[in-house]
Design a protein around this motif. Sequence first.
Motif, PDB file in Angstrom:
ATOM      1  N   ARG A  63       0.834  -1.192   0.000  1.00  0.00           N
ATOM      2  CA  ARG A  63       0.000   0.000   0.000  1.00  0.00           C
ATOM      3  C   ARG A  63       0.876   1.252   0.000  1.00  0.00           C
ATOM      4  O   ARG A  63       1.784   1.391   0.796  1.00  0.00           O
ATOM      5  CB  ARG A  63      -0.896  -0.019   1.245  1.00  0.00           C
ATOM      6  CG  ARG A  63      -1.916   1.087   1.295  1.00  0.00           C
ATOM      7  CD  ARG A  63      -2.735   1.026   2.570  1.00  0.00           C
ATOM      8  NE  ARG A  63      -3.419  -0.230   2.801  1.00  0.00           N
ATOM      9  CZ  ARG A  63      -4.599  -0.542   2.273  1.00  0.00           C
ATOM     10  NH1 ARG A  63      -5.207   0.285   1.467  1.00  0.00           N
ATOM     11  NH2 ARG A  63      -5.154  -1.693   2.546  1.00  0.00           N
ATOM     12  N   ARG A  64       0.594   2.161  -0.919  1.00  0.00           N
ATOM     13  CA  ARG A  64       1.327   3.426  -0.985  1.00  0.00           C
ATOM     14  C   ARG A  64       0.348   4.550  -0.660  1.00  0.00           C
ATOM     15  O   ARG A  64      -0.624   4.755  -1.384  1.00  0.00           O
ATOM     16  CB  ARG A  64       1.923   3.635  -2.367  1.00  0.00           C
ATOM     17  CG  ARG A  64       2.954   2.572  -2.714  1.00  0.00           C
ATOM     18  CD  ARG A  64       3.762   2.994  -3.927  1.00  0.00           C
ATOM     19  NE  ARG A  64       4.652   1.947  -4.345  1.00  0.00           N
ATOM     20  CZ  ARG A  64       5.847   1.714  -3.832  1.00  0.00           C
ATOM     21  NH1 ARG A  64       6.278   2.450  -2.848  1.00  0.00           N
ATOM     22  NH2 ARG A  64       6.601   0.741  -4.278  1.00  0.00           N
ATOM     23  N   VAL A  65       0.640   5.236   0.438  1.00  0.00           N
ATOM     24  CA  VAL A  65      -0.239   6.309   0.885  1.00  0.00           C
ATOM     25  C   VAL A  65       0.580   7.497   1.368  1.00  0.00           C
ATOM     26  O   VAL A  65       1.754   7.375   1.706  1.00  0.00           O
ATOM     27  CB  VAL A  65      -1.190   5.852   2.016  1.00  0.00           C
ATOM     28  CG1 VAL A  65      -2.147   4.776   1.553  1.00  0.00           C
ATOM     29  CG2 VAL A  65      -0.419   5.395   3.230  1.00  0.00           C
ATOM     30  N   SER A  66      -0.089   8.612   1.400  1.00  0.00           N
ATOM     31  CA  SER A  66       0.468   9.828   1.994  1.00  0.00           C
ATOM     32  C   SER A  66      -0.496  10.249   3.098  1.00  0.00           C
ATOM     33  O   SER A  66      -1.707  10.325   2.878  1.00  0.00           O
ATOM     34  CB  SER A  66       0.565  10.921   0.928  1.00  0.00           C
ATOM     35  OG  SER A  66       0.963  12.134   1.503  1.00  0.00           O
ATOM     36  N   THR A  97      -4.169   9.938   1.276  1.00  0.00           N
ATOM     37  CA  THR A  97      -4.379   9.817  -0.162  1.00  0.00           C
ATOM     38  C   THR A  97      -3.529   8.671  -0.692  1.00  0.00           C
ATOM     39  O   THR A  97      -2.515   8.310  -0.103  1.00  0.00           O
ATOM     40  CB  THR A  97      -4.018  11.125  -0.902  1.00  0.00           C
ATOM     41  OG1 THR A  97      -2.675  11.481  -0.579  1.00  0.00           O
ATOM     42  CG2 THR A  97      -4.958  12.249  -0.511  1.00  0.00           C
ATOM     43  N   GLY A  98      -3.954   8.115  -1.795  1.00  0.00           N
ATOM     44  CA  GLY A  98      -3.219   7.006  -2.405  1.00  0.00           C
ATOM     45  C   GLY A  98      -4.062   5.747  -2.449  1.00  0.00           C
ATOM     46  O   GLY A  98      -5.243   5.798  -2.778  1.00  0.00           O
ATOM     47  N   ASP A  99      -3.436   4.631  -2.107  1.00  0.00           N
ATOM     48  CA  ASP A  99      -4.093   3.319  -2.165  1.00  0.00           C
ATOM     49  C   ASP A  99      -4.980   3.104  -0.941  1.00  0.00           C
ATOM     50  O   ASP A  99      -4.584   2.438   0.015  1.00  0.00           O
ATOM     51  CB  ASP A  99      -3.047   2.198  -2.222  1.00  0.00           C
ATOM     52  CG  ASP A  99      -2.190   2.249  -3.465  1.00  0.00           C
ATOM     53  OD1 ASP A  99      -2.656   2.792  -4.475  1.00  0.00           O
ATOM     54  OD2 ASP A  99      -1.057   1.741  -3.414  1.00  0.00           O
ATOM     55  N   ASP A 127      -9.630   7.143  -3.730  1.00  0.00           N
ATOM     56  CA  ASP A 127      -8.239   7.571  -3.606  1.00  0.00           C
ATOM     57  C   ASP A 127      -7.944   8.426  -2.382  1.00  0.00           C
ATOM     58  O   ASP A 127      -6.862   9.000  -2.280  1.00  0.00           O
ATOM     59  CB  ASP A 127      -7.792   8.303  -4.857  1.00  0.00           C
ATOM     60  CG  ASP A 127      -8.618   9.537  -5.151  1.00  0.00           C
ATOM     61  OD1 ASP A 127      -9.568   9.823  -4.404  1.00  0.00           O
ATOM     62  OD2 ASP A 127      -8.314  10.229  -6.134  1.00  0.00           O
ATOM     63  N   ALA A 128      -8.874   8.505  -1.445  1.00  0.00           N
ATOM     64  CA  ALA A 128      -8.620   9.307  -0.248  1.00  0.00           C
ATOM     65  C   ALA A 128      -9.525   8.861   0.898  1.00  0.00           C
ATOM     66  O   ALA A 128     -10.603   8.315   0.671  1.00  0.00           O
ATOM     67  CB  ALA A 128      -8.851  10.786  -0.526  1.00  0.00           C
TER      68      ALA A 128
END
Length: 152
Positions: A63-66, A97-99, A127-128
């Motif tokens: 998982r790639r998130v910010s 945000t992201g995955d 996406d959020a």
Amino acid sequence: MSVAERTREAVRADPALYDALRAGVVNYSAAARSLAVDGDVESIATALRRYAEELPTGEQSDRRVSVRLHRGVALDEDAFGGVDLEADGDATAIQVTGDVDARAFERVLGSLRTAGVAVTAGGFNDDALVVGVEPRTGPEALRVVERALESR
């Protein structure tokens, strides 16, 4: 309906037990005694063991998130997740945000709950995700959300 079917139904109604079965960290006899399922405790425990063997494991994801903390935002039931990140207010929010998906949202809410951080608003889409928290808990909420999403 068989004991096994009733046991599976009870597990599906209890997300914490479901997750514990997936993770392989359940005392089957104790769990069997705690479920409101008619039947012999050992039969229920056996049904739990068999069900656990069929469940997918909780493998790590990529998982790639910010994750970002927003202070001075407004709570607004018409805004995404009940939080208007653009409006001036006295609320605090964590935005991811992201995955993101329902599983990520569930993980965030559960982690905040167990950390004792009250959520005042929240929601997610493709996406959020956003959760409103009490202003004084913002930094702790940020750390909790980051840990929750990096562990799975």
